[in-house]
Design a protein around this motif. Sequence first.
Motif, PDB file in Angstrom:
ATOM      1  N   GLY A 128      35.583  34.625  33.898  1.00 59.73           N
ATOM      2  CA  GLY A 128      36.172  35.625  34.781  1.00 59.73           C
ATOM      3  C   GLY A 128      35.915  37.062  34.382  1.00 59.73           C
ATOM      4  O   GLY A 128      36.161  37.974  35.175  1.00 59.73           O
ATOM      5  N   LEU A 129      35.410  37.295  33.169  1.00 63.08           N
ATOM      6  CA  LEU A 129      35.219  38.671  32.709  1.00 63.08           C
ATOM      7  C   LEU A 129      34.158  39.388  33.542  1.00 63.08           C
ATOM      8  O   LEU A 129      34.358  40.526  33.976  1.00 63.08           O
ATOM      9  N   GLY A 130      33.024  38.740  33.750  1.00 60.27           N
ATOM     10  CA  GLY A 130      31.968  39.373  34.534  1.00 60.27           C
ATOM     11  C   GLY A 130      32.404  39.674  35.954  1.00 60.27           C
ATOM     12  O   GLY A 130      32.100  40.746  36.497  1.00 60.27           O
ATOM     13  N   THR A 131      33.128  38.753  36.553  1.00 62.92           N
ATOM     14  CA  THR A 131      33.629  38.970  37.909  1.00 62.92           C
ATOM     15  C   THR A 131      34.552  40.171  37.957  1.00 62.92           C
ATOM     16  O   THR A 131      34.469  41.010  38.867  1.00 62.92           O
ATOM     17  N   ASP A 132      35.430  40.282  36.964  1.00 62.02           N
ATOM     18  CA  ASP A 132      36.375  41.400  36.931  1.00 62.02           C
ATOM     19  C   ASP A 132      35.651  42.732  36.721  1.00 62.02           C
ATOM     20  O   ASP A 132      35.981  43.736  37.355  1.00 62.02           O
TER      21      ASP A 132
END
Length: 261
Positions: A128-132
Amino acid sequence: MGFDPRHWSGGRSEQRVTSNVEALLAENDVLRREVSRLSRELERLQRQQRQRSRQDPSSQRPWGEPSAQPPPRISRQQVQAWGQSLAQQSGWSALRQRGLELLIDQLNRSSFPARLTLEQRLDRLVPGLGTDVLAAVGAKPNKQTTAVLAAFALFGVRAIEWLDEDPRRVVEQLRQRQDRSSSSRQGRRTRSDQRRTDRVGSVHPRDSRMAALRVLGLDANASLVEIKQAHRKLVKQHHPDLGGSAEAFRRVNEAYQALVQ
């Protein structure tokens, strides 16, 4: 049948024991009433939740259950604050947005597995880090937010720590990597240009037009409009400020001048 402490006779301690037992029984009755009240309250809240679910299908999840979507790890405000902090560091003016974009692309292509996007790379590190991060940057990144993306491309998860604690070092590292990446691209383009094109000044005068047309990638029947269009395209492609080859840029301009004189 059964033993009832209230009817037990125990001599002189009978009155004291009976009093204690009655107090315990009274407390037990209070607890039962409280449990009954809480049960009714829970049923009331569950009925309200079911009613809201029927009115709003998007809210159909068990009462008290947390939302399936966690809060973002990286906020838009945080990315903007990082970008502003980077812009205040020495060496910031040497960074170019296009150069940072090319650096990100180069780091993505050299990642393992190869050809992952920055979002995919970060999501592999922390789900989820890249999406955020990409959501916080938005659809139209500027130089500051592009620098933040480049920091994540270069440092991975550690970029959060470095952006918070040492933005000067982030700018320095990005500038060094941008310069190395630009030099590498320029060297490759110069060698390729030398193999594909002829130098306009080295040809015989009667062949100068054909040589100039070859530099622009045109045939002998090219019109003036086509010559101008090809010139504009190649100038943008080879402009040194955009990471192009200075030698190729010079040859394109010389060829154009030879054709329009």
